[in-house]
Scaffold this motif. Structure first.
Motif, mmCIF file in Angstrom:
data_model
loop_
_atom_site.group_PDB
_atom_site.id
_atom_site.type_symbol
_atom_site.label_atom_id
_atom_site.label_comp_id
_atom_site.label_asym_id
_atom_site.label_seq_id
_atom_site.Cartn_x
_atom_site.Cartn_y
_atom_site.Cartn_z
ATOM 1 N N THR A 86 57.994 89.481 40.263
ATOM 2 C CA THR A 86 58.619 90.756 40.753
ATOM 3 C C THR A 86 57.707 91.949 40.745
ATOM 4 N N TRP A 87 57.324 92.613 41.634
ATOM 5 C CA TRP A 87 56.642 93.848 41.693
ATOM 6 C C TRP A 87 57.350 94.980 42.509
ATOM 7 N N ASP A 88 57.928 95.878 41.682
ATOM 8 C CA ASP A 88 59.148 96.665 42.229
ATOM 9 C C ASP A 88 58.412 98.129 42.146
ATOM 10 N N GLY A 89 58.665 98.791 43.093
ATOM 11 C CA GLY A 89 58.402 100.514 42.855
ATOM 12 C C GLY A 89 59.450 101.428 42.920
ATOM 13 N N LEU A 90 59.207 102.518 43.698
ATOM 14 C CA LEU A 90 60.362 103.488 43.773
ATOM 15 C C LEU A 90 61.505 103.130 44.412
ATOM 16 N N LYS A 91 61.483 102.207 45.418
ATOM 17 C CA LYS A 91 62.465 101.972 46.029
ATOM 18 C C LYS A 91 63.750 101.157 45.127
ATOM 19 N N GLU A 92 63.207 100.190 44.175
ATOM 20 C CA GLU A 92 63.956 99.466 43.247
ATOM 21 C C GLU A 92 64.360 100.317 42.137
ATOM 22 N N LYS A 93 63.689 101.452 42.192
ATOM 23 C CA LYS A 93 63.814 102.442 40.777
ATOM 24 C C LYS A 93 63.107 101.752 39.584
ATOM 25 N N ALA A 123 60.077 108.446 52.069
ATOM 26 C CA ALA A 123 58.967 107.867 53.030
ATOM 27 C C ALA A 123 58.577 106.461 52.424
ATOM 28 N N ILE A 124 58.130 106.553 51.085
ATOM 29 C CA ILE A 124 57.538 105.490 50.455
ATOM 30 C C ILE A 124 58.808 104.612 50.109
ATOM 31 N N LYS A 125 59.942 105.014 49.908
ATOM 32 C CA LYS A 125 61.281 104.360 49.640
ATOM 33 C C LYS A 125 61.700 103.300 50.885
ATOM 34 N N ASP A 126 61.692 104.084 52.073
ATOM 35 C CA ASP A 126 62.002 103.534 53.017
ATOM 36 C C ASP A 126 61.005 102.526 53.771
ATOM 37 N N GLY A 127 59.849 102.433 53.290
ATOM 38 C CA GLY A 127 58.938 101.637 53.816
ATOM 39 C C GLY A 127 58.062 102.200 55.050
ATOM 40 N N LYS A 128 58.395 103.677 55.012
ATOM 41 C CA LYS A 128 57.512 104.236 56.189
ATOM 42 C C LYS A 128 56.278 104.573 56.011
ATOM 43 N N LEU A 129 55.900 104.659 54.513
ATOM 44 C CA LEU A 129 54.556 104.869 54.284
ATOM 45 C C LEU A 129 53.985 104.061 53.148
ATOM 46 N N HIS A 130 52.865 103.562 53.434
ATOM 47 C CA HIS A 130 52.138 102.723 52.239
ATOM 48 C C HIS A 130 50.929 103.334 51.956
ATOM 49 N N MET A 140 58.688 80.707 33.438
ATOM 50 C CA MET A 140 57.832 82.048 33.025
ATOM 51 C C MET A 140 57.697 82.856 34.189
ATOM 52 N N SER A 141 58.423 83.909 34.295
ATOM 53 C CA SER A 141 58.295 84.799 35.458
ATOM 54 C C SER A 141 57.165 86.049 35.103
ATOM 55 N N THR A 142 56.889 86.784 36.079
ATOM 56 C CA THR A 142 56.134 88.097 35.633
ATOM 57 C C THR A 142 56.835 89.254 36.467
ATOM 58 N N TYR A 143 56.611 90.435 36.039
ATOM 59 C CA TYR A 143 57.032 91.450 36.424
ATOM 60 C C TYR A 143 56.565 92.880 36.176
ATOM 61 N N SER A 144 56.281 93.698 37.222
ATOM 62 C CA SER A 144 55.594 94.930 37.068
ATOM 63 C C SER A 144 56.132 95.925 37.951
ATOM 64 N N GLY A 145 55.473 97.256 37.731
ATOM 65 C CA GLY A 145 55.875 98.180 38.467
ATOM 66 C C GLY A 145 54.786 98.861 39.471
ATOM 67 N N ARG A 146 55.113 99.069 40.778
ATOM 68 C CA ARG A 146 54.244 99.585 41.674
ATOM 69 C C ARG A 146 53.901 101.045 41.315
ATOM 70 N N PHE A 147 53.114 101.285 40.466
ATOM 71 C CA PHE A 147 52.923 102.611 39.801
ATOM 72 C C PHE A 147 51.961 103.469 40.722
ATOM 73 N N TYR A 148 51.345 102.722 41.726
ATOM 74 C CA TYR A 148 50.385 103.500 42.371
ATOM 75 C C TYR A 148 51.277 104.450 43.460
ATOM 76 N N GLU A 149 52.587 103.837 43.707
ATOM 77 C CA GLU A 149 53.365 104.542 44.629
ATOM 78 C C GLU A 149 53.476 106.034 44.003
ATOM 79 N N GLY A 150 53.800 106.078 42.747
ATOM 80 C CA GLY A 150 53.868 107.413 42.209
ATOM 81 C C GLY A 150 52.890 108.184 42.228
ATOM 82 N N ARG A 151 51.530 107.470 41.939
ATOM 83 C CA ARG A 151 50.322 108.304 41.796
ATOM 84 C C ARG A 151 50.105 108.937 43.360
ATOM 85 N N TYR A 152 50.527 108.308 44.445
ATOM 86 C CA TYR A 152 50.117 108.785 45.672
ATOM 87 C C TYR A 152 50.829 110.164 45.663
ATOM 88 N N ILE A 153 52.243 110.181 45.375
ATOM 89 C CA ILE A 153 53.147 111.522 45.235
ATOM 90 C C ILE A 153 52.282 112.688 44.430
#
Lengths: 305, 363, 358
Positions: free
Chosen positions: C277-284, C308-315, C126-139
């Protein structure tokens, strides 16, 4: 001042579907029939109302489709509960299950579509009066219709002969029958009126409130309408007060949150329901001799021949 | 000519037996038409709904699991309805029972509390359900407030209370703040009857409730009283029966059973307290009570049958991609037919000339 | 009666895999459990879009089945087990409330693989997956602060769970970089989905002075209210521009398709393994809808930040972070750890309200 006006405007809109559906149920119950299927009739009204408006491009056609759908649903109820003397509580609940499924099937192809909502009245000069202008002269047709309807219901029930007969059927169907009134036919008409109102109330949601259709969008408003009728102790005047009070509490709890008043939101959401119970106890207590429910409410009537 | 309904001199035993069959027959015909409209093969669709679940042990077990809370709640409600007391807030009593029982499970979590925990939880659940049901009952007998309305309103209050507790004070400390309590300890869990399955002790309790209901109604003074007050309130007053006490009693019993069903469900199939523990059991049970003709055995059969349509509906979604809405329409139609056909036990149709007002002597 | 149940149980054991299992085709069967009806918008719709993309991509090798409207209560376990018994070898359960039921069924069916969305419990199958929605919220927070004239943002919350709280905090941290005095008004509607109530909440927020509306609920009702009142708003889950062509600034779109395709491929190749898996903007997995209804300089800020978030320059949760109580939040690295974000239960400084139930 502007905030008060804005709150009142939101309250009017939020209360209208409750008032419409409750008006219909009040007439139904006054005739002695308890139809618990309001939620089911509303949601089918919402699906058909939106479908009608979307296909025809006309809000009026949509509203009529909603009413027609409500009437057809209520006829199922009438056939069962009046024609076949089936228990009304069970029939009403079955109607709601049926309605939720049916609205999903009907509405499936309309989900995600969008229409232009019902226009709001604009009378140059009058609508622009501060504070009261938009409240009195800036609403959509449903709001005015709901008020006209409840006044008409009050007039018919208390000032006309058909109204007297209808109440007689609700209070004592045996005497009404003995006097030669067609009890079942009168009740069927009352149930159909209730269906039309519930269908219209349901149609108001996608036509006037949020101009799109989503399954389950009535979100329990039909049950609140049922509560309102009892809350109003079956009196049209109190029904108006009750509907606006209910609308007001639900809007004000949102405003209180926005203003940062730190009460658990669940408690806020529970307030309208607790208030109903308390008010109901108070008004029942104030009147010696119990509630003013139509005496024959919910009972089966099969004429002797 | 006009078709009218008239009361039979006495219940028709024949119709009582065949009416469910007629109803099912009519439902099958209607649904076949609907399936055909939807472009599905009616025969295989009906097979998936009605036959497949019944010839498969797993599905049979699941039917029993689904029917368990329905049976418990509906038996209690039937007592209320027989006594003319209209409790439609069983959903709220179910939730409160779940909350009260869970309180103990949460408090004893991780301690070495012994095997007394589960029985105490069940007791607490039943007690809380009974007390919660007594609120509308007392409002009714003391103030004349309609119990239909107050019991319904209290459903929403119970729902929000549960919501508040699992999002606030009772939240699982290790649960990343998600709205659920921690999983209950083994001593706070209703044991399953067969290893690896989901059938649990609740099913036995439900059967015991059916038996108790049958005994109460058939063999005891209280049961007799309930039926007399319900059927003929005036006669009951002359007979010295106390209607007020009976409203309190039936509400308390039905509340207790709903509360018990609630805690059994939470401590059994769910395993923790969370929002949404009831997919409307309290309301579905009202229909079950009427489908079962307010008779304990009838209720058992009705609950199993309704559970069958839920399981069948799910399998129809998987096997034939029939949308869930169709299952709801199907349940609605089935209920209409069953209720309508049952009506013919007490009534019959007669064709009369439209204008003549014949006075019939025989009644 | 008791005998009946024992007999039923015996029958169950005898039938073993059951009726459906016997018909298992050569194609890999993939199952989905949905919380709502599919509809045309929102959470469940996005999962079904991904399922359709999956069929398009790998349709010749797989067969998909779904169960919709599965409530998170006692029925969930049965629904999941039904899919497992029907021969599905990979099952996606798409809501947090399915965590315990998925775990239970996973233990019973060790040869079936499970994927649970937004949860935190895992098992070997059993795997888990979710999105890093907070990245979008930052924008969104940056855009909102630039576009707001009143300096008051309106936020419609569903339930105060960490995902929603971290979204509010991320929004505010971003907004404060543009306007240190920015305010947010939050209304909880206690529902993921009640269009009427969401519309009422949007009205209340606008009436109280908010001119940019953001939501963590599923329907386009708030968008449509903002459109009617001439205010601005952000969509949620899906592209909602249809409901506010002159209103929507952008929308956080849940894009599960790449993940689903990747996981099914792994299953087909026999390389599936339990993962978190917890992917965000970078992994689309989180995608921003086009930036609309804003001046070019705001659009540029948004695009630069996204890059910047995709490149990992900004958290978004770069330390130091000051909590509502004025104290610095404990921080071990350069930014808050994933665990801290996943269990977030505090507001950052600048939010005046209290978290409900706290």
């Amino acid at each position: 001042m502007e905030l008060i006006e804005a709150i009142l405007l939101s309250v009017l809109a939020a209360s209208t579907p409750l008032l419409l559906a409750a008006t219909g149920e009040l007439v139904t119950e006054r005739a002695g029939v308890l139809n618990l299927g309001v939620e089911g009739m509303m949601i089918v009204g919402a699906a058909c109302g939106f479908g009608g408006a979307w296909l025809s491009g006309s809000i009026i056609v949509g509203a009529l489709c909603g009413m027609l759908a409500g009437i057809l649903m209520s006829l199922i109820f009438a056939l069962m509960a009046l024609g076949l003397a089936v228990n009304q509580v069970a029939t009403g609940l079955a109607l709601t299950i049926f309605g939720i499924g049916l609205s999903g099937l009907i509405g499936a192809r309309f989900v995600g579509e969008k229409i232009t909502p019902a226009p709001h009245l604009h009378v140059p000069g009058l609508t622009d009066i501060p504070l009261v202008g938009r409240i009195l002269f800036g609403q959509d047709a449903f709001v005015y219709l709901s008020l006209v309807l409840i006044v008409a219901v009050w007039y018919v029930l208390y000032r006309t002969r058909p109204g007297l007969i209808l109440r007689a059927c609700g209070d004592n169907h045996i005497s009404a029958h003995a006097l030669g009134y067609p009890v079942l036919r009168i009740r069927t008409c009352a149930v159909m009126f209730g269906g039309a109102c519930a269908g219209l109330a349901g149609a108001y949601l996608p036509l006037g409130y949020t101009p799109f259709f989503i399954p389950g969008m009535t979100a329990g408003r039909g049950w609140i309408a049922l509560a309102l009728v009892v809350f109003a102790s079956w009196l049209p005047g109190r029904l108006v007060i009750g509907a606006y009070l209910f609308g007001a509490v639900s809007i004000l709890q949102l405003h209180a949150q926005g203003a940062g008043i730190g009460i658990p939101s669940q408690l806020m959401s529970a307030l309208p329901y607790l208030a109903t119970v308390i008010v109901l106890v108070l008004i029942s207590r104030a009147r010696t001799g119990g509630s003013t429910a139509p005496a024959a409410l919910g009972t089966v009537f099969v004429p002797d021949r | 000519m006009q078709l009218v309904l008239e009361k039979r001199a006495e219940r028709s035993a024949t119709i009582a037996l065949v009416s469910p069959l007629i109803a099912i027959g009519l439902t099958l015909v209607t649904m076949s038409i609907l399936f055909a409209i939807l472009g599905k093969n009616p025969l295989s669709a009906l097979g998936v709904y009605f036959i497949d679940p019944l010839i498969d042990g797993y599905s049979l077990q699941e039917i029993a699991v689904k029917a368990t809370p329905l049976v418990m709640i509906a038996i209690g409600l039937s007592l209320c309805y027989l006594a003319n007391a209209w409790n439609i807030g069983a959903e709220g009593q179910f939730l409160i029972g779940a909350v009260a029982g869970s309180w103990l499970a949460v408090k004893t979590q991780g301690t070495d509390a012994g095997h007394w925990v589960l029985p105490a939880m069940l007791l607490l659940g039943a007690l809380a359900g009974a007390l919660y049901a007594l609120i509308p009952a007392i409002c009714k007998v003391r103030f004349g407030a309609s119990e239909i309305l107050t019991s319904l309103m209290l459903v929403y209050v119970a729902d929000l209370l549960l919501d508040y507790l699992v999002r606030g004070p009772w939240r699982d400390p290790k649960g990343f703040n998600f709205p659920t309590t921690a999983e209950f300890d083994p001593v706070a869990t209703v044991p399953v009857l067969i290893e690896g399955g989901r059938l649990h002790l609740g099913a036995i309790i439900a059967l015991a409730v059916v038996a108790a209901g049958a005994v109460l109604l058939g063999r005891t003074i209280n049961g007799f009283e309930i039926r007399v007050v319900g059927a003929a309130p005036r006669a009951a007053r002359f007979g010295g029966f106390n209607a007020t006490r009976l409203i309190l009693l039936t509400f308390a019993i039905s509340g207790a059973l709903a509360g018990l069903a609630g805690i059994v469900e939470v401590a059994g199939p769910v395993g923790h307290l969370q929002p949404g523990i009831s997919p409307g059991y309290g309301f579905t049970a009202i229909i079950v009570a009427f489908l079962g003709r307010l008779n304990p055995i009838g209720i058992l059969v009705a609950a199993l049958f309704l559970a069958l349509t839920f399981i069948g509906g799910e399998q129809a979604q998987i096997a034939m991609k029939i949308p869930l809405d169709v299952t709801k329409v199907f349940q609605g139609i089935l209920l209409f037919y069953v209720l309508a056909c049952d009506s013919l036990i007490l009534y019959r149709f007669r064709l009369i000339a439209a204008s003549s007002k014949v006075q019939s002597g025989a009644h | 009666m008791r005998k009946f149940f024992v007999a039923a149980a015996a029958a169950m054991l005898a039938t073993g895999a059951g009726l459906f299992g016997a018909h298992a085709a050569d194609k890999l069967k993939v199952g989905f459990i949905y919380l709502g009806p599919i509809g045309d918008l929102g959470w469940t719709y996005q999962h079904d879009l991904a399922r359709q993309a999956l069929v398009k991509e790998l349709g010749d090798r797989i067969e998909t089945t779904y169960l919709e409207n599965v409530s998170e209560g006692p029925d969930a376990e049965r629904s999941i087990e039904q899919l497992a018994r029907a021969g599905n070898k990979l099952i996606f359960t798409t809501s947090f409330g399915y965590m315990e039921p998925t775990l239970k069924v996973a233990k019973k069916y060790p040869n079936v693989h499970f994927e649970h969305a937004t949860g935190y419990k895992r098992d070997k199958n059993m795997s888990t997956y979710s999105g890093r929605f907070y990245e979008g919220r930052y924008i969104q927070g940056l855009i909102a602060a630039r576009m707001s004239k009143s300096g008051v943002l309106g936020y419609i919350g569903s339930f105060p769970i960490p995902e929603v709280i971290s979204g509010i905090n991320s929004t505010m941290l971003a907004a404060q970089t543009i306007n240190p005095n920015i305010k947010v008004k939050i209304i909880w509607v206690n529902s993921w989905f009640d269009p009427g109530k969401e519309a009422d909440a949007a009205k209340a927020l606008i009436d109280q002075g908010a001119d940019v509306i953001m939501q963590h609920t599923d329907s386009p009702a708030a968008m449509q209210v903002a459109a009617e009142r001439g205010k601005l708003a952000f969509g949620q889950d899906s592209e909602m521009i249809k409901f506010g062509p002159k209103t929507q600034l952008t929308s956080i779109i849940d894009n599960w398709a790449p993940y689903y395709i990747e996981r099914v491929r792994a299953e087909l190749d026999g390389k599936w393994a339990s993962e978190n898996t917890w992917d965000g903007l970078k992994e689309k997995m989180v995608v921003m809808a086009p930036y609309t209804n804003m001046p070019d300089d705001v659009k540029k800020i948004a695009e630069d930040t996204e890059a910047a978030i995709k490149d990992g320059k900004l958290h978004p949760f770069k330390c130091p972070i000051i909590g509502q109580d004025g104290k610095q939040v404990e921080c071990k690295g350069e930014h808050l750890s994933d665990d801290q974000i996943l269990s977030m239960n505090f507001y950052v400084k600048g939010i005046d309200e209290a978290i409900p139930g706290k």
